[in-house]
Design a protein around this motif. Structure first.
Motif, mmCIF file in Angstrom:
data_model
loop_
_atom_site.group_PDB
_atom_site.id
_atom_site.type_symbol
_atom_site.label_atom_id
_atom_site.label_comp_id
_atom_site.label_asym_id
_atom_site.label_seq_id
_atom_site.Cartn_x
_atom_site.Cartn_y
_atom_site.Cartn_z
ATOM 1 N N ASP A 20 -6.849 -29.621 -11.012
ATOM 2 C CA ASP A 20 -5.595 -30.373 -11.045
ATOM 3 C C ASP A 20 -4.931 -30.381 -9.670
ATOM 4 N N ILE A 21 -4.883 -29.211 -9.036
ATOM 5 C CA ILE A 21 -4.272 -29.110 -7.701
ATOM 6 C C ILE A 21 -5.032 -29.966 -6.700
ATOM 7 N N GLN A 22 -6.345 -29.853 -6.723
ATOM 8 C CA GLN A 22 -7.166 -30.597 -5.761
ATOM 9 C C GLN A 22 -7.001 -32.105 -5.952
ATOM 10 N N MET A 23 -6.953 -32.555 -7.198
ATOM 11 C CA MET A 23 -6.827 -33.983 -7.466
ATOM 12 C C MET A 23 -5.456 -34.509 -7.036
ATOM 13 N N ALA A 24 -4.417 -33.730 -7.243
ATOM 14 C CA ALA A 24 -3.088 -34.148 -6.800
ATOM 15 C C ALA A 24 -3.049 -34.291 -5.287
ATOM 16 N N HIS A 25 -3.637 -33.320 -4.609
ATOM 17 C CA HIS A 25 -3.684 -33.372 -3.148
ATOM 18 C C HIS A 25 -4.486 -34.575 -2.664
ATOM 19 N N ASP A 26 -5.663 -34.768 -3.231
ATOM 20 C CA ASP A 26 -6.534 -35.875 -2.806
ATOM 21 C C ASP A 26 -5.895 -37.231 -3.088
ATOM 22 N N ALA A 27 -5.055 -37.296 -4.126
ATOM 23 C CA ALA A 27 -4.408 -38.563 -4.481
ATOM 24 C C ALA A 27 -3.255 -38.904 -3.550
ATOM 25 N N GLY A 28 -2.769 -37.917 -2.792
ATOM 26 C CA GLY A 28 -1.716 -38.195 -1.821
ATOM 27 C C GLY A 28 -0.399 -37.489 -2.048
ATOM 28 N N ALA A 29 -0.373 -36.494 -2.939
ATOM 29 C CA ALA A 29 0.880 -35.748 -3.154
ATOM 30 C C ALA A 29 1.303 -35.058 -1.861
ATOM 31 N N THR A 30 2.561 -35.218 -1.482
ATOM 32 C CA THR A 30 3.089 -34.538 -0.291
ATOM 33 C C THR A 30 3.820 -33.252 -0.656
ATOM 34 N N HIS A 31 4.034 -33.055 -1.940
ATOM 35 C CA HIS A 31 4.758 -31.881 -2.438
ATOM 36 C C HIS A 31 4.255 -31.647 -3.853
ATOM 37 N N ILE A 32 4.037 -30.400 -4.206
ATOM 38 C CA ILE A 32 3.546 -30.075 -5.552
ATOM 39 C C ILE A 32 4.446 -29.017 -6.176
ATOM 40 N N SER A 33 4.931 -29.313 -7.387
ATOM 41 C CA SER A 33 5.644 -28.322 -8.187
ATOM 42 C C SER A 33 4.645 -27.790 -9.206
ATOM 43 N N TRP A 34 4.245 -26.543 -9.032
ATOM 44 C CA TRP A 34 3.164 -25.963 -9.835
ATOM 45 C C TRP A 34 3.735 -24.787 -10.617
ATOM 46 N N TYR A 35 3.913 -24.985 -11.903
ATOM 47 C CA TYR A 35 4.584 -23.949 -12.688
ATOM 48 C C TYR A 35 3.859 -23.713 -14.012
ATOM 49 N N GLN A 36 4.078 -22.527 -14.541
ATOM 50 C CA GLN A 36 3.390 -22.099 -15.754
ATOM 51 C C GLN A 36 4.078 -22.655 -16.999
ATOM 52 N N LEU A 37 3.280 -23.122 -17.935
ATOM 53 C CA LEU A 37 3.813 -23.560 -19.225
ATOM 54 C C LEU A 37 4.451 -22.362 -19.935
ATOM 55 N N THR A 38 5.683 -22.534 -20.370
ATOM 56 C CA THR A 38 6.348 -21.502 -21.156
ATOM 57 C C THR A 38 6.747 -22.100 -22.504
ATOM 58 N N ILE A 39 6.727 -21.289 -23.516
ATOM 59 C CA ILE A 39 7.075 -21.740 -24.864
ATOM 60 C C ILE A 39 8.560 -21.465 -25.093
ATOM 61 N N GLU A 40 9.321 -22.531 -25.280
ATOM 62 C CA GLU A 40 10.766 -22.415 -25.388
ATOM 63 C C GLU A 40 11.231 -22.647 -26.829
ATOM 64 N N PRO A 41 12.342 -22.014 -27.218
ATOM 65 C CA PRO A 41 12.919 -22.277 -28.547
ATOM 66 C C PRO A 41 13.272 -23.757 -28.703
ATOM 67 N N ASN A 42 13.356 -24.189 -29.943
ATOM 68 C CA ASN A 42 13.738 -25.567 -30.259
ATOM 69 C C ASN A 42 12.725 -26.594 -29.751
ATOM 70 N N THR A 43 11.456 -26.179 -29.707
ATOM 71 C CA THR A 43 10.380 -27.111 -29.356
ATOM 72 C C THR A 43 9.308 -27.052 -30.437
ATOM 73 N N VAL A 44 8.474 -28.065 -30.460
ATOM 74 C CA VAL A 44 7.362 -28.092 -31.417
ATOM 75 C C VAL A 44 6.416 -26.926 -31.157
ATOM 76 N N PHE A 45 6.150 -26.635 -29.894
ATOM 77 C CA PHE A 45 5.265 -25.525 -29.559
ATOM 78 C C PHE A 45 5.829 -24.186 -30.020
ATOM 79 N N TYR A 46 7.150 -24.069 -30.068
ATOM 80 C CA TYR A 46 7.753 -22.811 -30.524
ATOM 81 C C TYR A 46 7.525 -22.620 -32.020
ATOM 82 N N ARG A 47 7.582 -23.725 -32.745
ATOM 83 C CA ARG A 47 7.384 -23.648 -34.201
ATOM 84 C C ARG A 47 5.913 -23.526 -34.571
ATOM 85 N N SER A 48 5.059 -24.085 -33.741
ATOM 86 C CA SER A 48 3.619 -24.019 -33.980
ATOM 87 C C SER A 48 2.937 -23.721 -32.647
ATOM 88 N N GLN A 49 2.851 -22.437 -32.330
ATOM 89 C CA GLN A 49 2.462 -22.049 -30.983
ATOM 90 C C GLN A 49 0.966 -22.223 -30.740
#
Length: 460
Positions: free
Chosen positions: A226-255
């Motif tokens: 994913d990182i390599q493809m973003a760079h190769d596509a021309g991204a000048t800045h990358i925000s790379w963060y870990q998925l977190t499971i938050e309350p009040n989301t579908v993933f929270y109810r069905s993790q």
């Protein structure tokens, strides 16, 4: 990992716009009970504090299962008049907040959501024309808009440049089709790559790409690809963060099943190494600026505890009301302009707006001969001073995101508190090897970056 999850969750929700407890607060300015600063709150000079503007566009085509933002799926029967009414409310909101600028120029604007690119380009033209009548823009203003890759979710990118938007943040999240499906994204890998390419071709020099790692069943190779493809596509800045499971989301109810902590650590370490090899500089927890780009000015202002006005449903802002000084900006001037609705004394305040779009756009028409700002502006649900204890913890929570830290002098300039007030905690953290031993710079050591939670706990 716990600290990073907490920080990222806070960042995703409001880009460090402090939360306000609205449960017991009135929902419009007519009945708003003002909170005066405590005696511990010290007035600061507003002159040197940068000012930004956050704009919230609340709609999206489909709400993702991991999303806990203030976002709302487009009504099936939505009409263009809905957007027009919303922009009308945004401009009223901006007009109400204009005195809070206190003769400062807007240095950056961030348009977040939801999916801001859903707002028709004609409404952006109206919006920016109106904003320029309310505020003075810095000549080199940075204006960022979040956009989704789906071709049906944005206008031709060149049109955004024409209205003054000069930086894009494209929400790719992943280039793997199976991961996009799990995340509930409605674009595919081809559309993601095409969006980055189209933005660059349209003339955008600064293009951020949002990527998540730690996705369900994600391998290290997939995260690195994913990182390599973003760079190769021309991204000048990358925000790379870990998925977190938050309350009040579908993933929270069905993790979903996520990588275990050891694999997450390995992915993070390998990803950071690859980003460095590709020439990106990690200036903040999850932000990486490429060699041809620079850090996001708007987010830097959050992390350096600058001021930011905020318009839109659910938007949160922070503003410093300056003491009397020679530049003509003082709490009395501003209070008069605001007709005593908001400001009662110098200090540092935070505020928020109604979360639901239907509430935000509803105004209370004045039935008397004289109208005032309380009857014609979108609903304010929170306005309160930040007390001394909160000032310290909030400053540290923001400033310690920056790997290079901030000047100690900034602590005094932005909070109005002396360094003596936190000397005991600082000395202890230096002895533990968590803060750099410096009279000029507040900066975590390499060890401190790993144990930021322990540093922050010292200031709570």
């Amino acid at each position: 990992l716990l600290l990073i999850s907490i920080i990222i969750a806070h960042y995703k929700i409001s880009l460090f716009m402090p939360k306000v407890n609205t449960d017991s607060m009135p929902n419009d300015l007519n009945t708003l009970s003002l909170t005066e600063p405590t005696t511990d709150t010290i007035a600061v000079d507003v002159t040197d504090i940068p000012l930004s503007l956050y704009i919230h566009i609340p709609w999206c085509v489909k709400k993702c299962p991991y999303c806990d933002f203030n976002s709302h799926e487009l009504p099936i029967d939505s009409e263009l008049s809905m957007y027009e009414e919303y922009v009308d409310a945004l401009l009223l909101d901006a007009a109400m907040q204009q005195p809070l600028a206190q003769n400062r120029k807007i240095g950056s604007i961030f348009i977040g959501g939801g999916t801001p690119s859903l707002l028709p380009i004609a409404q952006y033209q109206r919006l920016f024309t109106g904003l320029r009548t309310c505020f003075e823009f810095a000549e080199d203003i940075e204006v960022t808009m979040e956009a989704n890759p789906g071709t049906l979710e944005h206008a031709p990118f060149a049109q955004y440049l024409e209205v003054g938007i000069n930086r894009l943040s494209i929400g790719v999240q992943s280039f793997a089709a199976d991961k996009l499906k799990v995340l509930g994204r409605i674009h595919d890998p081809v559309q993601a790559l095409s969006a980055i390419s189209a933005a660059k071709a349209a003339g955008f020099v600064r293009v951020n790409v949002d990527l998540m790692h730690g996705l369900p069943k994600q391998t290290m190779n997939e995260a690195l690809e994913d990182i390599q493809m973003a760079h190769d596509a021309g991204a000048t800045h990358i925000s790379w963060y870990q998925l977190t499971i938050e309350p009040n989301t579908v993933f929270y109810r069905s993790q979903p099943i996520l990588p275990d902590e050891d694999n997450l650590a390995d992915i993070e370490q390998a990803g950071q190494s690859l980003l460095q090899q590709l020439g990106y500089s990690n200036y903040e927890v999850s932000a990486w600026a490429g060699e041809s780009d620079k850090p996001c000015r708007h987010n830097i202002n959050y992390w350096q505890f600058g001021d930011y006005l905020a318009i839109g449903a659910g938007a949160h802002g922070k503003v410093t009301i300056g003491r009397n000084d020679s530049n003509g900006s003082n709490s009395s001037d501003v209070k008069d302009k605001m007709e005593d609705d908001l400001l009662v004394a110098s200090g540092i305040y935070r505020f928020s707006k109604s979360r639901l779009p239907k509430d935000y756009v509803v105004i209370n028409p004045d039935t008397t001969e004289k109208s005032d700002i309380r009857q014609i502006t979108p609903k304010m649900v929170g306005w309160q001073a930040i007390d001394q204890e909160e000032l310290v913890s909030e400053f540290m929570l923001n400033a310690l995101r920056l790997h290079g830290g901030v000047a100690w002098s900034l602590f005094e300039k932005r909070t109005g508190l002396t360094l003596d007030s936190i000397a005991e905690q600082v000395n202890s953290l230096v002895k533990q090897g968590l803060l750099v031993d410096s009279d000029t710079q507040l900066q975590p050591t390499v060890l401190g970056q790993r144990y930021l939670n322990q540093i922050l706990r010292a200031f709570l």
